[in-house]
Design a protein around this motif. Structure first.
Motif, PDB file in Angstrom:
ATOM      1  N   GLY B 307       0.819  -1.215   0.000  1.00 31.60           N
ATOM      2  CA  GLY B 307       0.000   0.000   0.000  1.00 31.60           C
ATOM      3  C   GLY B 307       0.843   1.251   0.000  1.00 31.60           C
ATOM      4  O   GLY B 307       1.832   1.348  -0.733  1.00 31.60           O
ATOM      5  N   ALA B 308       0.491   2.180   0.867  1.00 33.81           N
ATOM      6  CA  ALA B 308       1.148   3.491   0.839  1.00 33.81           C
ATOM      7  C   ALA B 308       2.611   3.415   1.240  1.00 33.81           C
ATOM      8  O   ALA B 308       3.398   4.300   0.907  1.00 33.81           O
ATOM      9  CB  ALA B 308       0.420   4.439   1.775  1.00 33.81           C
ATOM     10  N   GLU B 309       2.985   2.353   1.919  1.00 36.20           N
ATOM     11  CA  GLU B 309       4.371   2.240   2.363  1.00 36.20           C
ATOM     12  C   GLU B 309       5.256   1.572   1.308  1.00 36.20           C
ATOM     13  O   GLU B 309       6.462   1.429   1.505  1.00 36.20           O
ATOM     14  CB  GLU B 309       4.443   1.398   3.656  1.00 36.20           C
ATOM     15  N   ALA B 310       4.659   1.126   0.233  1.00 34.99           N
ATOM     16  CA  ALA B 310       5.405   0.360  -0.767  1.00 34.99           C
ATOM     17  C   ALA B 310       6.473   1.231  -1.421  1.00 34.99           C
ATOM     18  O   ALA B 310       6.343   2.455  -1.477  1.00 34.99           O
ATOM     19  CB  ALA B 310       4.454  -0.171  -1.824  1.00 34.99           C
ATOM     20  N   PRO B 311       7.550   0.611  -1.922  1.00 37.38           N
ATOM     21  CA  PRO B 311       8.570   1.368  -2.656  1.00 37.38           C
ATOM     22  C   PRO B 311       7.957   2.035  -3.897  1.00 37.38           C
ATOM     23  O   PRO B 311       6.846   1.692  -4.305  1.00 37.38           O
ATOM     24  CB  PRO B 311       9.582   0.292  -3.046  1.00 37.38           C
ATOM     25  N   ARG B 312       8.735   2.945  -4.470  1.00 36.95           N
ATOM     26  CA  ARG B 312       8.217   3.710  -5.607  1.00 36.95           C
ATOM     27  C   ARG B 312       8.344   2.900  -6.890  1.00 36.95           C
ATOM     28  O   ARG B 312       9.016   3.276  -7.835  1.00 36.95           O
ATOM     29  CB  ARG B 312       8.976   5.033  -5.728  1.00 36.95           C
ATOM     30  N   GLN B 313       7.704   1.743  -6.893  1.00 36.56           N
ATOM     31  CA  GLN B 313       7.721   0.899  -8.086  1.00 36.56           C
ATOM     32  C   GLN B 313       6.330   0.340  -8.334  1.00 36.56           C
ATOM     33  O   GLN B 313       5.496   0.271  -7.440  1.00 36.56           O
ATOM     34  CB  GLN B 313       8.725  -0.237  -7.928  1.00 36.56           C
ATOM     35  N   ASN B 314       6.082  -0.027  -9.605  1.00 37.77           N
ATOM     36  CA  ASN B 314       4.819  -0.645  -9.991  1.00 37.77           C
ATOM     37  C   ASN B 314       5.106  -2.042 -10.501  1.00 37.77           C
ATOM     38  O   ASN B 314       6.171  -2.298 -11.085  1.00 37.77           O
ATOM     39  CB  ASN B 314       4.165   0.143 -11.133  1.00 37.77           C
ATOM     40  N   GLN B 315       4.159  -2.930 -10.302  1.00 34.18           N
ATOM     41  CA  GLN B 315       4.268  -4.224 -10.976  1.00 34.18           C
ATOM     42  C   GLN B 315       2.874  -4.658 -11.387  1.00 34.18           C
ATOM     43  O   GLN B 315       1.887  -4.409 -10.690  1.00 34.18           O
ATOM     44  CB  GLN B 315       4.946  -5.267 -10.109  1.00 34.18           C
ATOM     45  N   VAL B 316       2.822  -5.287 -12.547  1.00 30.66           N
ATOM     46  CA  VAL B 316       1.534  -5.721 -13.070  1.00 30.66           C
ATOM     47  C   VAL B 316       1.742  -7.055 -13.792  1.00 30.66           C
ATOM     48  O   VAL B 316       2.719  -7.224 -14.528  1.00 30.66           O
ATOM     49  CB  VAL B 316       0.925  -4.640 -14.002  1.00 30.66           C
ATOM     50  N   PRO B 317       0.848  -8.036 -13.545  1.00 25.40           N
ATOM     51  CA  PRO B 317       0.994  -9.304 -14.244  1.00 25.40           C
ATOM     52  C   PRO B 317       0.414  -9.221 -15.657  1.00 25.40           C
ATOM     53  O   PRO B 317      -0.471  -8.406 -15.926  1.00 25.40           O
ATOM     54  CB  PRO B 317       0.167 -10.273 -13.389  1.00 25.40           C
ATOM     55  N   GLY B 318       0.926 -10.035 -16.519  1.00 27.36           N
ATOM     56  CA  GLY B 318       0.412 -10.054 -17.881  1.00 27.36           C
ATOM     57  C   GLY B 318       0.803 -11.326 -18.591  1.00 27.36           C
ATOM     58  O   GLY B 318       1.620 -12.105 -18.099  1.00 27.36           O
ATOM     59  N   ARG B 319       0.187 -11.523 -19.736  1.00 25.36           N
ATOM     60  CA  ARG B 319       0.476 -12.727 -20.509  1.00 25.36           C
ATOM     61  C   ARG B 319       1.223 -12.320 -21.787  1.00 25.36           C
ATOM     62  O   ARG B 319       0.830 -11.340 -22.436  1.00 25.36           O
ATOM     63  CB  ARG B 319      -0.833 -13.430 -20.859  1.00 25.36           C
ATOM     64  N   VAL B 320       2.266 -13.044 -22.096  1.00 22.17           N
ATOM     65  CA  VAL B 320       3.059 -12.717 -23.293  1.00 22.17           C
ATOM     66  C   VAL B 320       2.226 -13.017 -24.534  1.00 22.17           C
ATOM     67  O   VAL B 320       1.733 -14.135 -24.709  1.00 22.17           O
ATOM     68  CB  VAL B 320       4.373 -13.524 -23.326  1.00 22.17           C
ATOM     69  N   VAL B 321       2.044 -12.020 -25.352  1.00 28.42           N
ATOM     70  CA  VAL B 321       1.257 -12.183 -26.580  1.00 28.42           C
ATOM     71  C   VAL B 321       2.175 -12.470 -27.764  1.00 28.42           C
ATOM     72  O   VAL B 321       1.890 -13.313 -28.608  1.00 28.42           O
ATOM     73  CB  VAL B 321       0.435 -10.901 -26.861  1.00 28.42           C
TER      74      VAL B 321
END
Lengths: 241, 371
Positions: B307-321
């Protein structure tokens, strides 16, 4: 002995005044057709363009006396059109001061057209395109973009035409004659004085007058040319930026 | 609706492009010499070609019937690559050159002048302006004619950040408020994507693709053109809330086709962290992410979901197309609710990368640039 003003005799003042009057009339009448013809040659492609160009520039290479003769044949009292104009409207050009104006117009026209053509060619055609995309029709585009941007060149052409009119001799003496007070311009007055023995001083005075007026016209032309160059450089800088 | 099918021939160069463009803003993308500027000139009526151009219910040109409305009657505004400001007129006179003398929109002039930050320059002559200022005058001059179609050729070149944002907003507001259709040519994908994701891709005088940017990634003819120019990811998002103290804004991703939540990301209530954006909640933004800034991993990084304490990074899952391999690099097209492109060298990729495999896309907050 003629009365003197500012060291000039009355016939000399009359010749000077007539020269200036003929020059101004010449430029005034030339301006619209000169600009129209110069723009036409600079911007338009049409069949017979080279023929028109040759006709316009012909008086520059033709002996002035021949030009005067042609004017006489065409617009003299018994000329092809002169007779008709006299009978219809009572207009007579040959051997009148308007004849001197006409002779000057024919001789100065190529200079005027040449100046206008160069001036219009120097106007960036992209400006005219931009004007069209902003909703300006051909006339508004010409009046608000082409004309202001080529104005210094057009004025320089007018100054050259004025100077040419001041110096005009051959066509004028052939078509308008050398009538003191009526058609005797400065060059004709110089010529007349040269025929009189012992009138070197008068010749020198008239020559000095001619030089002074011509230098003034050329100086004006140079000033306006440099303004044109400066303005075009500014336009170039603003597009390069 | 703008519809055209134009053909233009010149020795060693030809343009044959057609299509129907119902959307308000279309970006035109392609390498130099592809015919982008020529296409704009044909539409504006500055070049005569064969074919047909229809804007709304007006036939602008039709070589079959010989119809051709001259450029000055088309109500098409053009911002040329060169500014083409009239050097004998000052800024105010340039701006109002094509404006309607009567019946114009009240306040429009002031809005354009303010939007482009030209207030203090109105009496200046064009040669006194910087490149960016002159560009703004050229854009304002075209906008003030209230054109039905606005053709922009590299309109944002030389503009600083504030002016670029102002100009972008102004173009967008004209498209929304006055129904002005916009065709935007730019070599800068970010500039195009800031206004639209609808792209016409041109190469060698031909249209090789015309679709939403992310869908063009599946177009084998358009993809090399997009790749050669350096690709970017464009993420449409809506501002959810901002944490000014931590200089972070949380944004919800939107789908490519209409502002609803992207299925995969929305289902997981995925929020992305971007650098602080001083805009109200709910504002839609376009964020740009370089493919090189995405790191692909086989497993999620657990520390990033605090949440708000998380490092300044994003991660998102996805499927290789798709996996597109070049000499030393690999390009992966990933379906993560939105299409993402990740670029990496072979030795930084997760082992056994293949189409259909689930991966995690990791990128820094600062890597997301709001266009």
């Amino acid at each position: 002995m003629a009365q003197e003003h500012f060291g000039l005799t009355s016939p000399e003042i009359s010749a000077l005044w007539l020269s200036v009057k003929v020059g101004l009339w010449c430029v005034g009448i030339l301006l619209v057709p000169g600009v129209a013809c110069g723009w036409l040659l600079a911007r338009k492609q049409f069949p017979g363009k080279s023929v028109l160009e040759a006709m316009v520039y012909l008086p520059m290479v033709l002996p002035p006396v021949v030009t005067g003769c042609l004017l006489l044949f065409l617009l003299g009292r018994n000329g092809v059109f002169g007779k008709m104009l006299f009978e219809l409207f009572g207009w007579q050009f040959a051997f009148t001061w308007m004849g001197a104006v006409l002779a000057s117009i024919v001789m100065a026209f190529p200079l005027m057209v040449r100046s206008v053509k160069v001036a219009v060619e120097m106007v960036d055609g992209n400006m005219e395109e931009a004007s069209r995309t902003l909703g300006a029709g051909p006339l508004r585009c010409f009046l608000t973009v082409t004309l202001p941007l080529s104005a210094p060149g057009i004025l320089a052409g007018a100054a050259l035409a004025f100077a040419r009119s001041l110096g005009e001799f051959g066509a004028t003496i052939t078509f308008a004659g050398n009538i003191r007070g009526e058609t005797q311009t400065l060059p004709l007055a110089v010529f007349s004085q040269l025929q009189v023995p012992g009138s070197e001083n008068a010749v020198l005075r008239l020559a000095a007058l001619s030089i002074a007026v011509s230098l003034g016209a050329i100086a004006l032309s140079r000033i306006l040319e440099s303004r044109l160059k400066r303005r075009n450089q500014n336009a170039q800088e603003s597009d390069d930026a | 609706m703008l519809e055209f099918d134009v053909h233009f021939r010149r020795p060693g160069f030809c343009v044959d492009i057609g299509g129907a463009f119902p959307g308000p803003i279309t970006g035109i993308f392609g390498p130099s010499g592809a015919g982008k500027t020529t296409l704009l000139r044909l539409l504006a009526g500055l070049e005569r070609g064969a074919g047909r151009i229809v804007l709304g219910d007006t036939v602008l040109a039709d070589s079959a019937s010989g119809a051709c409305i001259p450029a000055h009657k088309r109500r098409i505004g053009v911002v040329f690559q060169e500014n083409r400001l009239f050097p004998h007129l000052n800024v105010a006179q340039n701006l109002t050159y094509g404006a309607k003398p009567a019946g114009g929109v009240p306040g429009l002039y002031g809005a354009v002048v303010r939007g482009l930050r030209l207030d203090g320059l109105l009496r200046h002559r064009p040669h006194m302006l910087s490149g960016g200022e002159a560009r703004c005058v050229a854009l304002g001059r075209a906008l003030l004619t209230l054109p039905r179609l606005l053709l922009l050729d590299e309109p944002f070149t030389g503009l600083d950040g504030d002016r670029k944002r102002g100009a972008t907003e102004l173009v967008r507001s004209f498209a929304e408020t006055y129904g002005t259709r916009v065709f935007l040519v730019s070599h800068c994908m970010e500039s195009i994507l800031a206004l639209t994701d609808r792209l016409l891709v041109i190469q060698g005088g031909q249209a090789v693709g015309c679709d939403a940017y992310t869908r063009l990634l599946d177009n084998p003819a358009a993809l090399p053109v997009l790749m050669s120019a350096g690709m970017v990811n464009m993420m449409r998002m809506a501002v959810q809330w901002s944490d000014e103290a931590r200089a972070v804004t949380y944004c919800r991703p939107l789908s490519d086709d209409g502002g609803q939540g992207a299925p995969a990301a929305a289902e997981r209530a995925q929020l992305f962290k971007t650098p602080f954006i001083p805009r109200p909640n709910g504002t839609q933004i376009n964020a740009v992410l370089s493919p090189r800034d995405i790191l692909l991993t086989s497993h999620p990084m657990p520390d990033l979901d605090r949440g708000a304490e998380a490092p300044r990074q994003n991660q998102v899952p996805g499927r290789v197309v798709r996996v597109i391999e070049s000499v030393d690099r690999v390009l992966c097209v990933i379906d993560a609710g939105m299409r993402l492109i990740a670029e990496a060298s072979r030795n930084t990729l997760p082992p056994g990368l293949h189409e259909g495999r689930v991966v995690w896309c990791l990128f820094r907050t600062e890597s997301l640039r709001v266009a």
